[in-house]
Design a protein around this motif. Sequence first.
Motif, mmCIF file in Angstrom:
data_model
loop_
_atom_site.group_PDB
_atom_site.id
_atom_site.type_symbol
_atom_site.label_atom_id
_atom_site.label_comp_id
_atom_site.label_asym_id
_atom_site.label_seq_id
_atom_site.Cartn_x
_atom_site.Cartn_y
_atom_site.Cartn_z
ATOM 1 N N VAL A 1 0.820 -1.205 0.000
ATOM 2 C CA VAL A 1 0.000 0.000 0.000
ATOM 3 C C VAL A 1 0.852 1.252 0.000
ATOM 4 O O VAL A 1 0.442 2.304 -0.520
ATOM 5 N N SER A 2 2.056 1.166 0.540
ATOM 6 C CA SER A 2 2.948 2.321 0.555
ATOM 7 C C SER A 2 3.826 2.399 -0.693
ATOM 8 O O SER A 2 4.241 3.491 -1.093
ATOM 9 N N GLN A 3 4.090 1.251 -1.322
ATOM 10 C CA GLN A 3 4.902 1.211 -2.537
ATOM 11 C C GLN A 3 4.255 0.251 -3.545
ATOM 12 O O GLN A 3 4.684 -0.885 -3.693
ATOM 13 N N PRO A 4 3.208 0.703 -4.240
ATOM 14 C CA PRO A 4 2.550 -0.184 -5.204
ATOM 15 C C PRO A 4 3.417 -0.414 -6.437
ATOM 16 O O PRO A 4 4.309 0.376 -6.754
ATOM 17 N N ASN A 5 3.132 -1.512 -7.108
ATOM 18 C CA ASN A 5 3.797 -1.812 -8.367
ATOM 19 C C ASN A 5 3.256 -0.879 -9.448
ATOM 20 O O ASN A 5 2.051 -0.795 -9.675
ATOM 21 N N LEU A 6 4.157 -0.148 -10.114
ATOM 22 C CA LEU A 6 3.737 0.908 -11.042
ATOM 23 C C LEU A 6 2.971 0.339 -12.236
ATOM 24 O O LEU A 6 1.876 0.804 -12.570
ATOM 25 N N LYS A 7 3.535 -0.680 -12.884
ATOM 26 C CA LYS A 7 2.931 -1.204 -14.101
ATOM 27 C C LYS A 7 1.541 -1.768 -13.851
ATOM 28 O O LYS A 7 0.577 -1.435 -14.564
ATOM 29 N N TYR A 8 1.405 -2.578 -12.821
ATOM 30 C CA TYR A 8 0.118 -3.223 -12.564
ATOM 31 C C TYR A 8 -0.882 -2.276 -11.918
ATOM 32 O O TYR A 8 -2.095 -2.459 -12.065
ATOM 33 N N GLU B 1 1.637 5.735 -6.694
ATOM 34 C CA GLU B 1 0.703 6.381 -5.764
ATOM 35 C C GLU B 1 -0.097 7.466 -6.465
ATOM 36 O O GLU B 1 -1.278 7.682 -6.158
ATOM 37 N N CYS B 2 0.550 8.140 -7.421
ATOM 38 C CA CYS B 2 -0.137 9.182 -8.182
ATOM 39 C C CYS B 2 -1.278 8.598 -9.011
ATOM 40 O O CYS B 2 -2.294 9.260 -9.232
ATOM 41 N N ALA B 3 -1.122 7.364 -9.476
ATOM 42 C CA ALA B 3 -2.189 6.721 -10.252
ATOM 43 C C ALA B 3 -3.422 6.470 -9.385
ATOM 44 O O ALA B 3 -4.559 6.644 -9.837
ATOM 45 N N ILE B 4 -3.209 6.072 -8.135
ATOM 46 C CA ILE B 4 -4.340 5.839 -7.227
ATOM 47 C C ILE B 4 -5.044 7.147 -6.899
ATOM 48 O O ILE B 4 -6.274 7.229 -6.879
ATOM 49 N N VAL B 5 -4.271 8.209 -6.652
ATOM 50 C CA VAL B 5 -4.866 9.519 -6.381
ATOM 51 C C VAL B 5 -5.617 10.030 -7.616
ATOM 52 O O VAL B 5 -6.655 10.695 -7.498
#
Length: 341
Positions: free
Chosen positions: A111-118, A187-191
Amino acid sequence: MGNTTSCCVSSSPKIRRNAHSRLEPYRPEAELSREDTGCNLQHISDRENMDDLNMECNPSDHPRASTIFLSKSQTDVREKRKSIYINHHHAAPDRRKYSSCSTIFLDDSTVSQPNLKYTIKCVALAIYYHIKNREIDGRMVLDIFDEKLHPLTKLEIPADYEKHDPEQKQIYRFVRTLFSAAQLTAECAIVTLVYLERLLTYAEIDICPVNWKRIVLGAILLASKVWDDQAVWNVDYCQILKDITVEDMNELERQFLELLQFNINVPSSVYAKYYFDLRSMAEANNLSFPLEPLSRDKAQKLEAISRLCDDKYKDLKKAAKKRSVSADNLVVVRWNPAIIS
């Protein structure tokens, strides 16, 4: 006291009966409304109902409200399972890796460091379900997001552009291009997804083939400035999308903020909810995060992190004991006499 007119002397029962007999019979008064009394305070039950209503309508603000994309994706998942059951199709073989006594599989997404591609794949899938399962009657399309009025490229837009939903791969390529060129984080993708659903809720609009690119672009633009310390400027996006002007980007950002009512706050609980809902949607759509065998180096790192956390916990526990010691934690040493034969 010596004084017969003292205030401590009560009146006689006869006088009280006579005074009571002169009273008029009781007549209930008409109930006054809040407007008549000048009191416009909201009742606590009304406030609780409003909170529940806001919680149901604004999942991007409340951690307990279910996300919109997850509910829309579950509709398709149920239909797929139903069609498989009716048509007696065999489900795809399960290719997930399972841990054993000799090998442990872990994914590198947290949750603090998600996988960017997925994470980008999951966000693109969420946007795809938003477009596919939008309202049938269709809500209004704001001009600032209409790609026919504000095209992102100089290529001519087909006349029936609004009738064809984009595929998931097309959405993924668009989002991945922006994230790769601007070097944005997962994290920017989730935001970005949080801001997108907040816009749809606040402005009461739907994302459709005509406006999805500009809505996603505005959400990415705002999320990169709020989340990342070194934000990407609007002119940088003009270098990524060659045919868009700085004035158009500025106006897109301004109206996006106004539609959000300048509410750009994303609590940690809301962020965590969106992360785990994305994982749930990915698992339901067979889009699992990559699993890798636990290597010796990674195991040593995990052990070092656990020791560090354990040491911090012990220090906090010692500091708490110094401030206040409970009687339950006291250990009394008792001396027993030894019998020597």
